[in-house]
Enzyme design. Structure first.
Site, mmCIF file in Angstrom:
data_model
loop_
_atom_site.group_PDB
_atom_site.id
_atom_site.type_symbol
_atom_site.label_atom_id
_atom_site.label_comp_id
_atom_site.label_asym_id
_atom_site.label_seq_id
_atom_site.Cartn_x
_atom_site.Cartn_y
_atom_site.Cartn_z
ATOM 1 N N ASP A 1 0.792 4.081 1.304
ATOM 2 C CA ASP A 1 1.046 4.648 2.537
ATOM 3 C C ASP A 1 2.044 4.043 3.504
ATOM 4 O O ASP A 1 2.731 4.408 4.369
ATOM 5 C CB ASP A 1 -0.282 4.985 3.584
ATOM 6 N N HIS A 2 2.683 2.741 2.728
ATOM 7 C CA HIS A 2 3.700 2.153 3.439
ATOM 8 C C HIS A 2 5.140 2.208 2.610
ATOM 9 O O HIS A 2 6.191 1.895 3.085
ATOM 10 C CB HIS A 2 3.239 0.789 3.822
ATOM 11 N N HIS B 1 0.833 -1.188 -0.043
ATOM 12 C CA HIS B 1 0.042 0.056 -0.063
ATOM 13 C C HIS B 1 0.862 1.097 0.070
ATOM 14 O O HIS B 1 1.972 1.373 0.691
ATOM 15 C CB HIS B 1 -0.994 0.095 1.193
ATOM 16 N N ASP C 1 0.135 -3.499 8.610
ATOM 17 C CA ASP C 1 -1.432 -3.126 9.023
ATOM 18 C C ASP C 1 -2.182 -4.416 9.357
ATOM 19 O O ASP C 1 -3.159 -4.785 9.187
ATOM 20 C CB ASP C 1 -2.081 -2.723 7.773
#
Ligand code: ZN
Ligand code: FE
Length: 255
Positions: free
Chosen positions: A57-58, A55, A128
């Site tokens: 955001d990672h 993802h 996550d």
């Protein structure tokens, strides 16, 4: 080891860890600027990047960090994760030279199909998959897969620091109290997190011991969760059904 959760994007934490000489690695740099600022502030040198899943955001900051630093990038063999120069898979040991540290790779499908966690040096970098008092949404996996992934943390030492990737704890606790209302450890955690957040401090890391005492997604086998599940349609003796019901309830919970 020295460590700091670097706040990034809206509610991400990028874990930055260094030895006494300032040799550092980061986990899941969703953006580069806050990592650069944290390195500069401490005089640390970035040597490696560990990635848990694809993802944005990672991994959003990886390209910029690779351009600026001489770093090794570790990730699973998923074409959606670029750039990287070391493939990791379940059971591998990642041996960092500098800082000197080793981590066991644990495959934890559920949030995404190729999600991994890294365990070592007293840390669990779980991306996550596991949050404090919560778990990740099931974007690419089934409840059975996610539950099996979380089960893999059960044998790790209770003092392990749970280094998750988001500040979701307060809203996770609001949900957890609706399914496990009589849990004293959970109420204590609520008060602790309220204090920390009032002071604008991170609520993480917690420890695995804390999580097994407070996190409903790790407590599907508890009497409390069975009691919560009992009035619903479904087989109360089936732990996957209990887990799936919890995850569904959280998905629609108005935080
Ligand atoms: Zn994610
Ligand atoms: Fe995320």
């Amino acid at each position: 080891m020295h460590w700091v959760p670097v706040a990034a994007l809206s509610d991400n934490y990028i874990w930055l860890v260094a030895d006494d000489e300032g040799n550092a690695f980061v986990v899941d740099p969703g953006e580069a600027a806050p990592v650069e600022a944290a390195l500069k502030e401490r005089g640390w040198t970035l040597r490696a990047i560990l990635l848990t899943h694809h993802h944005a955001d990672h991994i959003g900051g990886v390209s910029d960090l690779v351009r600026e630093h001489d770093v090794e990038v570790y990730a699973t063999d998923d074409p959606r994760i670029q750039p990287k120069n070391h493939f990791v898979a379940d059971g591998d040991i990642v041996e960092l030279e500098s800082p000197k540290a080793s981590f066991r790779v644990i495959a934890v499908p559920g949030h995404t199909r190729s999600h991994v966690a890294y365990y070592g040096e007293g840390f669990l970098f779980c991306g996550d998959t596991l949050f404090s008092v919560g778990c990740g949404r099931l974007f690419e996996g089934t409840p059975a897969q996610m539950l099996a992934s979380l089960d893999r943390f059960a044998d790790l030492p209770p003092e392990t620091k749970v280094c998750c990737a988001h500040e979701y704890t307060a809203s996770n606790i609001r949900f957890a109290l609706t399914v496990d209302p009589d849990n004293d450890a959970l109420r204590r955690r609520r008060d602790e997190v309220a204090r920390l957040r009032e002071e604008a401090r991170p609520s993480v890391p917690s420890t695995l011991g804390d999580e097994f005492a407070t996190n409903p997604f790790l407590r599907v086998d508890s009497d409390a969760i069975a009691r919560w599940f009992a009035p619903q349609a479904g087989n109360v003796d089936d732990r996957v059904e209990r887990f799936a019901a919890l995850r569904r309830a959280k998905d629609t919970f108005a935080a």
